[in-house]
Enzyme design. Structure first.
Site, PDB file in Angstrom:
ATOM      1  N   GLN A   1     -20.814  23.905 -24.149  1.00 38.10           N
ATOM      2  CA  GLN A   1     -21.586  22.807 -23.588  1.00 38.10           C
ATOM      3  C   GLN A   1     -20.640  21.846 -22.882  1.00 38.10           C
ATOM      4  O   GLN A   1     -19.600  21.501 -23.428  1.00 38.10           O
ATOM      5  CB  GLN A   1     -22.239  22.102 -24.783  1.00 38.10           C
ATOM      6  CG  GLN A   1     -22.587  20.662 -24.613  1.00 38.10           C
ATOM      7  CD  GLN A   1     -23.988  20.534 -24.097  1.00 38.10           C
ATOM      8  OE1 GLN A   1     -24.804  21.416 -24.281  1.00 38.10           O
ATOM      9  NE2 GLN A   1     -24.270  19.440 -23.445  1.00 38.10           N
ATOM     10  N   THR A   2     -20.982  21.412 -21.673  1.00 41.60           N
ATOM     11  CA  THR A   2     -20.129  20.401 -21.049  1.00 41.60           C
ATOM     12  C   THR A   2     -20.908  19.540 -20.078  1.00 41.60           C
ATOM     13  O   THR A   2     -21.937  19.951 -19.551  1.00 41.60           O
ATOM     14  CB  THR A   2     -18.928  21.055 -20.317  1.00 41.60           C
ATOM     15  OG1 THR A   2     -18.093  20.022 -19.795  1.00 41.60           O
ATOM     16  CG2 THR A   2     -19.379  21.940 -19.168  1.00 41.60           C
ATOM     17  N   ARG A   3     -20.402  18.327 -19.864  1.00 38.63           N
ATOM     18  CA  ARG A   3     -20.944  17.438 -18.837  1.00 38.63           C
ATOM     19  C   ARG A   3     -19.794  16.913 -17.991  1.00 38.63           C
ATOM     20  O   ARG A   3     -19.899  15.899 -17.347  1.00 38.63           O
ATOM     21  CB  ARG A   3     -21.661  16.246 -19.509  1.00 38.63           C
ATOM     22  CG  ARG A   3     -23.005  16.602 -20.085  1.00 38.63           C
ATOM     23  CD  ARG A   3     -23.598  15.405 -20.774  1.00 38.63           C
ATOM     24  NE  ARG A   3     -22.961  15.132 -22.044  1.00 38.63           N
ATOM     25  CZ  ARG A   3     -22.835  13.937 -22.574  1.00 38.63           C
ATOM     26  NH1 ARG A   3     -23.271  12.875 -21.951  1.00 38.63           N
ATOM     27  NH2 ARG A   3     -22.257  13.780 -23.744  1.00 38.63           N
TER      28      ARG A   3
ATOM     29  N   ARG B   1     -16.495  17.416 -31.747  1.00 44.54           N
ATOM     30  CA  ARG B   1     -16.655  16.183 -32.531  1.00 44.54           C
ATOM     31  C   ARG B   1     -17.575  15.249 -31.747  1.00 44.54           C
ATOM     32  O   ARG B   1     -17.492  15.132 -30.539  1.00 44.54           O
ATOM     33  CB  ARG B   1     -15.301  15.502 -32.706  1.00 44.54           C
ATOM     34  CG  ARG B   1     -14.528  16.023 -33.916  1.00 44.54           C
ATOM     35  CD  ARG B   1     -13.125  15.457 -33.907  1.00 44.54           C
ATOM     36  NE  ARG B   1     -13.090  14.016 -34.142  1.00 44.54           N
ATOM     37  CZ  ARG B   1     -13.081  13.455 -35.349  1.00 44.54           C
ATOM     38  NH1 ARG B   1     -13.122  14.196 -36.421  1.00 44.54           N
ATOM     39  NH2 ARG B   1     -13.020  12.143 -35.475  1.00 44.54           N
TER      40      ARG B   1
END
Ligand code: ZN
Length: 382
Positions: A190-192, A285
């Site tokens: 997952q990334t933004r 985290r």
């Protein structure tokens, strides 16, 4: 590869003659305008990313989600997917009478109304976000919602993949690709953000344990100062091309709005990745957190509360930095040296350099990624 969440991949996208009929029928139905974010969510339901959901939650399912983190059927579900309407609209909706959902004046879906009901905003907010503080962006949005909810299955007329159709894949498509590649185990990332070498190292550590890596940037409404979507996509393309084995990594986007529901949203992200065909989900985290509302480890620990999720969380612990003495990227878990040996990843410092057109330290940032970013007129959301 696990089965999709709930056992089968949902496909609520109308095709051919069914679609033409729905467009014609919609003209005679009650019309309910929906916002862009709602349409995005509807499309995620339509193509099966939110399997087993087939539409918006009715009251029994919502109660289950809020209090048991499960649908009425018992299947794990942590985020309320609901359609809010005002009183006047609610009075026009009744069970058994389909309505047309409309975006920019055109029908985008038929909603088969099963339930029209009221709800308690304080309860919805505090169960979902573990706080009722209206400074929390998710909570604030709940209090802006209209007073009634309409539940029922969707038939999607609009299944378009804009604005990045070439890298906006549905679960049926990614599952086929993972299978063709022969991947038995796949980790979803997952990334933004555009990637720095700390992200890359984390991905490569994970790749030492699984067959494939699925980089899945969340695309959609962003905060001022965030990297623009096209910059994130291009940066990853360049990183993959130059630094990953082509047959071990795949990227496509996930158009979706972040809710910042912390641990509940980490489970939601894992469910979506399971539907895409992932066997593992990389959980960071403070995953999907905001401010100091969630303990940094809460999004990792919550996975222990669900033994029937069928997707494994993977956590790479420690904050990365470059250590001069180790002469490599390291973390406090792997490197014993003093702070004066360490070059930390400072998001702000790297960002300021990129804006100024100065190349960040290649120990921290790939020059190819920097160079492609320099080709954009606008890098960040204004
Ligand atoms: Zn060291």
């Amino acid at each position: 590869m696990y089965k999709p969440h709930g056992g089968k991949l949902i496909d609520r996208n109308l095709k051919g003659a069914e679609k033409s009929k729905a467009i014609a029928d919609a003209k005679g139905m009650v019309q309910i305008p929906v916002a862009q974010e709602t349409l995005t969510e509807m499309k995620n339901i339509g193509c099966g990313r939110f399997s087993p959901l087939e539409g918006f939650l009715g009251s029994e399912d919502l109660k289950g989600v809020l209090h048991n983190r499960r649908l009425a059927s018992g299947v794990i579900w942590t985020i309320p997917m609901v359609l809010d309407v005002d009183k006047a609209t609610a009075e026009k909706c009744s069970r058994g009478n389909p309505v047309a959902l409309v975006f920019n004046g055109s029908p985008v879906a038929i909603l088969h109304v099963e339930d029209v009901y009221t709800y308690d905003k304080a309860e919805l907010a505090s169960q979902t976000f573990a706080t009722d503080d209206t400074k929390h962006p998710g909570v604030a949005r709940v209090y802006e919602m209209k007073d009634y909810l309409v539940g029922g299955k969707l038939d999607m007329i609009d299944d378009s993949k804009e604005p990045f159709p070439e890298c906006n894949l549905w679960p049926a498509e990614t599952r086929r690709i993972f299978e063709q590649k022969g991947w038995k185990t796949v980790a979803g990332f997952q990334t933004r953000n555009a990637p720095h070498r700390g992200h890359e190292l984390m991905q490569k550590i994970v790749l030492s344990y699984v067959d494939g890596l699925y980089i899945n940037p969340v695309i959609g409404r962003k905060k001022k100062g965030d990297f623009r979507d096209e910059v994130i996509i291009k940066s990853y393309e360049v990183l993959i091309e130059n630094y990953f084995p082509a047959d071990r990594v795949f990227m496509s986007i996930l158009p979706m709005e972040m809710r910042y529901a912390g641990p509940r949203e980490a489970i939601h992200h894992a469910i979506i990745r399971k539907n895409f065909g992932c066997t593992h989900q990389i959980v960071g985290r403070d995953h999907a957190g905001v401010g100091k509302y969630y303990h940094p480890e809460a999004a990792i620990d919550i996975f222990e509360e669900f033994d029937d999720l069928e997707i494994e969380p993977m956590t790479v612990r420690g904050d990365f930095f470059h250590c001069r003495k180790c002469d490599e990227l390291a973390s406090e878990r792997t490197c014993p040296h003093a702070d004066d040996q360490k070059i930390p990843f400072s998001g702000t410092a790297i960002r300021n350099m990129i804006v100024a057109g100065e190349m960040p330290d290649p120990k921290l940032y790939r020059p190819e990624v920097f160079e492609i970013q320099q080709k954009f007129d606008k890098l960040f959301v204004e």
